[in-house]
Design an enzyme around this catalytic site. Structure first.
Site, PDB file in Angstrom:
ATOM      1  N   CYS A 122      44.342  47.105  39.558  1.00 49.96           N
ATOM      2  CA  CYS A 122      43.751  49.020  38.371  1.00 49.96           C
ATOM      3  C   CYS A 122      45.253  48.375  37.647  1.00 49.96           C
ATOM      4  CB  CYS A 122      44.405  49.495  39.512  1.00 49.96           C
ATOM      5  SG  CYS A 122      43.300  49.723  41.001  1.00 49.96           S
ATOM      6  N   ARG A 170      42.268  46.020  33.477  1.00 49.62           N
ATOM      7  CA  ARG A 170      42.525  46.034  34.086  1.00 49.62           C
ATOM      8  C   ARG A 170      42.005  45.917  35.007  1.00 49.62           C
ATOM      9  NH1 ARG A 170      47.663  43.861  35.268  1.00 49.62           N
ATOM     10  NH2 ARG A 170      47.551  43.992  37.383  1.00 49.62           N
ATOM     11  N   TRP A 201      40.355  49.757  39.278  1.00 48.80           N
ATOM     12  CA  TRP A 201      38.912  48.394  39.472  1.00 48.80           C
ATOM     13  C   TRP A 201      39.019  49.182  40.912  1.00 48.80           C
ATOM     14  CZ3 TRP A 201      39.025  43.914  41.335  1.00 48.80           C
ATOM     15  CH2 TRP A 201      37.346  42.717  41.576  1.00 48.80           C
ATOM     16  N   ASN A 240      47.864  49.701  43.150  1.00 52.01           N
ATOM     17  CA  ASN A 240      47.494  48.303  42.667  1.00 52.01           C
ATOM     18  C   ASN A 240      47.414  47.128  43.991  1.00 52.01           C
ATOM     19  OD1 ASN A 240      45.357  46.612  41.199  1.00 52.01           O
ATOM     20  ND2 ASN A 240      47.348  46.185  39.910  1.00 52.01           N
ATOM     21  N   GLY A 241      46.387  47.247  44.067  1.00 52.08           N
ATOM     22  CA  GLY A 241      46.458  46.142  45.868  1.00 52.08           C
ATOM     23  C   GLY A 241      45.471  47.142  47.095  1.00 52.08           C
ATOM     24  N   GLU A 243      31.049  26.176  31.256  1.00 48.86           N
ATOM     25  CA  GLU A 243      31.862  27.610  30.717  1.00 48.86           C
ATOM     26  C   GLU A 243      31.241  27.985  30.136  1.00 48.86           C
ATOM     27  OE1 GLU A 243      35.046  28.371  31.117  1.00 48.86           O
ATOM     28  OE2 GLU A 243      35.188  29.941  29.453  1.00 48.86           O
ATOM     29  N   LYS A 254      30.805  32.351  29.702  1.00 51.92           N
ATOM     30  CA  LYS A 254      30.235  33.152  29.293  1.00 51.92           C
ATOM     31  C   LYS A 254      28.933  34.232  28.777  1.00 51.92           C
ATOM     32  CE  LYS A 254      33.882  33.551  28.566  1.00 51.92           C
ATOM     33  NZ  LYS A 254      34.824  32.693  29.898  1.00 51.92           N
ATOM     34  N   GLU A 312      28.182  36.599  31.740  1.00 56.05           N
ATOM     35  CA  GLU A 312      29.690  37.497  32.330  1.00 56.05           C
ATOM     36  C   GLU A 312      29.253  38.606  31.289  1.00 56.05           C
ATOM     37  OE1 GLU A 312      33.611  37.066  32.658  1.00 56.05           O
ATOM     38  OE2 GLU A 312      33.775  35.008  31.124  1.00 56.05           O
ATOM     39  N   HIS A 324      16.443  16.524  38.595  1.00 59.74           N
ATOM     40  CA  HIS A 324      16.519  17.040  39.682  1.00 59.74           C
ATOM     41  C   HIS A 324      16.145  18.786  40.274  1.00 59.74           C
ATOM     42  CE1 HIS A 324      17.613  12.674  40.575  1.00 59.74           C
ATOM     43  NE2 HIS A 324      18.514  13.038  39.288  1.00 59.74           N
ATOM     44  N   LYS A 332      39.555  42.383  34.373  1.00 61.05           N
ATOM     45  CA  LYS A 332      40.276  40.774  34.041  1.00 61.05           C
ATOM     46  C   LYS A 332      41.120  40.371  34.646  1.00 61.05           C
ATOM     47  CE  LYS A 332      41.382  38.333  30.192  1.00 61.05           C
ATOM     48  NZ  LYS A 332      41.144  37.446  30.349  1.00 61.05           N
TER      49      LYS A 332
HETATM   50  C1  AGP Z   1      36.567  34.314  32.687  1.00 63.69           C
HETATM   51  O1  AGP Z   1      35.803  34.777  31.650  1.00 63.69           O
HETATM   52  C2  AGP Z   1      36.706  35.196  33.709  1.00 63.69           C
HETATM   53  N1  AGP Z   1      36.818  36.051  33.254  1.00 63.69           N
HETATM   54  C3  AGP Z   1      36.636  34.996  35.188  1.00 63.69           C
HETATM   55  O2  AGP Z   1      35.616  34.153  36.155  1.00 63.69           O
HETATM   56  C4  AGP Z   1      38.630  34.198  34.980  1.00 63.69           C
HETATM   57  O3  AGP Z   1      38.554  33.122  34.351  1.00 63.69           O
HETATM   58  C5  AGP Z   1      38.829  34.373  36.952  1.00 63.69           C
HETATM   59  O4  AGP Z   1      38.499  35.435  37.628  1.00 63.69           O
HETATM   60  C6  AGP Z   1      40.195  34.181  37.105  1.00 63.69           C
HETATM   61  O5  AGP Z   1      41.069  34.663  36.583  1.00 63.69           O
HETATM   62  P1  AGP Z   1      42.481  33.835  35.773  1.00 63.69           P
HETATM   63  O6  AGP Z   1      42.548  32.736  35.496  1.00 63.69           O
HETATM   64  O7  AGP Z   1      42.971  34.729  35.702  1.00 63.69           O
HETATM   65  O8  AGP Z   1      43.113  33.170  37.525  1.00 63.69           O
END
Ligand code: AGP
Length: 614
Positions: free
Chosen positions: A2, A27, A74, A100-101, A487, A491, A494, A510, A609
């Site tokens: 959050c 966040r 969040w 937050n936590g 990667e 992208k 997500e 395979h 994020k």
């Molecule tokens: C990547 O595009 C995502 N947002 C997610 O996988 C992110 O890389 C992952 O949560 C790790 O975050 P960090 O690098 O802040 O630890």
């Protein structure tokens, strides 16, 4: 995960809170709220939805106050709705709290409070905290800050808290453990945030709270910090916030993600600044100098990370084993922390995290430290929890990454990992000088080559149109391009919500080849030299089954180009540096597909994020 904002001082609090919350929405953004300290008590406004919805709700309300707290959520415990939105009030309505936590022992505490007659309006863990503080404040002969410290000494979990009380006008109480909290030091005013974004417009003088700290901020008085684990007042040094406002704006781009993709030449340059000097033949990382010997003598490297950072770690496996000639293990932090791994004291763990707040990665760091390993951090947020939990480390200096989908952080992480591998290889003598100079010279040219690759944006936007109605996609890569395939797939899934999988190209036979048909776009990274012919065969196997080929090739490769439905030509570079360039078209492809599909690119559904909870 959050976002927290708070203010106390001579200004109107509400505008500061709302603007700050908008800057922290990356966040978490499923509900938002503010609590304002007014003459006749606490005014509380909160709702499900975005900060803009909260602001609309408050349009005709009395929001005048000089002290206030704000929160954008969040959800972790309790679904996204108004009751579960923060702030939460004590039973008598005189204390408001945001968090937050995660409070791990909240159920035990909740049962105890219910037995004492408290009732709960929400399904959150946070509401337990405000009643616990209230209970202690009423029953013990202590000040409110002392009641907070006593309450937190019995809490298991993580928190960043901001608290205000109708009985203590213009006072903020702030507490931190495991989640970040900064205090901006103004002239007789205090600005509080989960990171620098809501603070930087007003002051760059900040104090980072440490785990266990409980701070009291009252305008006109010195910030007073105590700690639940130590007696007496604590000193926390004032630091300069290393970000500026324009970095936080979109700079004319439609989305933060696109801005950050285009910032990569600069981000890569910044991650090399002061660390790579080709003329002087120097590669050095100041943050790990004290641990260079440990790293040179490492029995093995264990890379721990999550998501995109885990992909950077997988690129590093190829880099380190090729250049430093030491075994590398790449671990998902969430698996590593729970499988009782074998860790030796001469292991070096490298923890990679953009935010520096990913709970699993931080827990993996603590586990490795407890087993005696040396832990090096690679992180993008100065002063973050990970940055302070590791023995040493290097910042990526990519600048704030606001878009939930990580882009410039990835290339900056890979750049720092490349520098680390080169530095160790040079010192260990595991790399021929000629090869070392070849890589270093190519590395220096990477920002310009990424700049060139970004010029393919229009072509890639056209290719994206062929993905809009697709439901699946496969990404293939060999060698150091295999993590780039992973990667690229991440992208796409997500931010466009299209299911996509990354595979080593040779793995296709395979199983995944059964998926190939005319509806399946197959993105193939075909830049590598050593296994080029094998990749050509993989492309032919896909073509034979009517799969659509989108290839990423080294500029001038006519063979694969003629075999492809679409071909993206990128500048040539030293093979080990390819990921820094080959990832860029895949970032742009995912971006444009998401935009064409009308997705919320910067705030994709269900994501945040930084995942600072398990
Ligand atoms: C990547 O595009 C995502 N947002 C997610 O996988 C992110 O890389 C992952 O949560 C790790 O975050 P960090 O690098 O802040 O630890």
């Amino acid at each position: 995960m959050c976002g927290i904002v708070a203010y106390t001082g001579c200004k109107e609090a509400y505008p500061i809170l709302i603007k700050g919350l908008k800057r922290l929405e990356y966040r978490g953004y499923d509900s938002a709220g503010v609590a304002l300290l007014q003459q006749d008590g606490i005014a509380l406004y909160k709702c499900r939805g975005r900060v803009a919805d909260l602001d609309e709700m408050c349009a005709n309300k009395n929001v005048s106050a000089h002290t206030g707290i704000g929160h954008t959520r969040w959800a972790t415990h309790g679904e996204p709705n108004t009751e579960n939105a923060h702030p939460h009030l004590s039973a008598d309505g005189k204390i408001a709290l945001i968090h937050n936590g995660i409070i791990e022992n909240y159920l035990v505490l909740k049962q105890e409070l219910i037995s004492r007659g408290y009732t709960f309006k929400s399904g959150t863990d946070t509401e337990v905290l405000v009643h616990l503080v209230e209970d202690i404040f009423k029953k013990e002969d202590v000040t409110l800050p002392e009641a907070v410290r006593i309450a937190l000494s019995g809490v298991v979990g993580t928190y960043a808290l901001a608290i205000l009380s109708a009985d203590a006008p213009d006072q903020l109480i702030l507490a931190k453990k495991g989640s970040p909290l900064l205090i901006g030091m103004g002239d007789n005013e205090f600005f509080v945030g989960s990171d620098g974004a809501p603070i930087v417009e007003y002051t760059k003088k900040v104090v980072y709270l440490e785990d266990g700290d409980v701070a009291v901020a009252i305008p006109g008085k010195k910030l007073e910090i105590r700690n639940v684990n130590e007696e007496g007042k604590q000193r926390r040094y004032q630091q300069k916030l290393v970000m500026n406002l324009e970095q936080l704006e979109k700079g004319g781009f439609e989305h933060y993600m696109l801005k950050e993709i285009f910032e990569q030449p600069k981000a890569i340059k910044d991650s090399m600044r002061g660390r790579l000097n080709v003329k002087k033949d120097v590669v050095s990382l100041g943050g790990i100098i004290e641990y260079e010997t440990k790293m040179m003598n490492a029995r093995r490297f264990i890379m721990v990370a999550c998501g995109t950072s885990w992909h950077a770690a997988t690129v590093a496996e190829y880099l380190f084993e090729s250049l430093v000639r030491v075994p590398v293990e790449v671990e998902y932090a969430s698996e590593f922390r729970y499988r009782n791994p074998i860790i030796y004291e001469d292991d070096v763990v490298i923890a990679i995290s953009q935010s520096g707040e990913t709970a699993d990665t931080i827990a993996a760091v603590e586990l490795a430290k407890s087993r005696g390993a040396t832990v090096i951090g690679i992180c993008n947020v100065v002063g973050s929890t990970l940055a302070r939990a590791t023995h040493a480390g290097s910042y990526t200096h990519a600048g704030p990454e606001i878009g939930v989908a990580s882009t410039k952080a990835f290339t900056a992480q890979v750049t720092v990992l490349t520098l680390m591998a080169l530095c160790l290889a040079r010192k260990k003598g595991t790399l021929a000088l000629s090869e070392y100079h070849d890589i270093v010279n190519n590395l220096e040219e990477i920002p310009a080559k990424v700049e060139e690759t970004l010029k393919l944006n229009d072509q890639i936007r056209e290719i994206a149109k062929t993905f809009v109605d697709k439901r699946n996609a496969i990404y293939l890569g060999r060698g150091i391009n295999f993590p780039v395939a992973l990667e690229g797939a991440l992208k796409l899934k997500e931010i466009s919500y299209i299911h996509a999988e990354g595979y080593p190209s040779a793995e296709m036979k395979h199983g995944p080849i059964a998926l190939i048909d005319e509806e399946m776009p197959v993105v193939v990274l075909a830049t590598e030299q050593e296994t080029y012919e094998k990749t050509v065969s993989n492309i032919q196997e896909v073509k034979a089954r009517k799969g659509k080929i989108i290839s990423v090739v080294t500029r001038g490769d006519e063979l694969v180009k003629q075999m492809s439905d679409y071909c993206i030509e990128i500048p040539q570079t030293q093979e080990l540096l390819t990921p820094l360039i080959s990832c860029v078209p895949l970032q742009l492809l995912a971006y444009h597909v998401a935009v064409l599909r009308g997705c919320n690119v910067d705030k994709p559904r269900n994501l945040a994020k930084s995942v600072s909870v398990e």
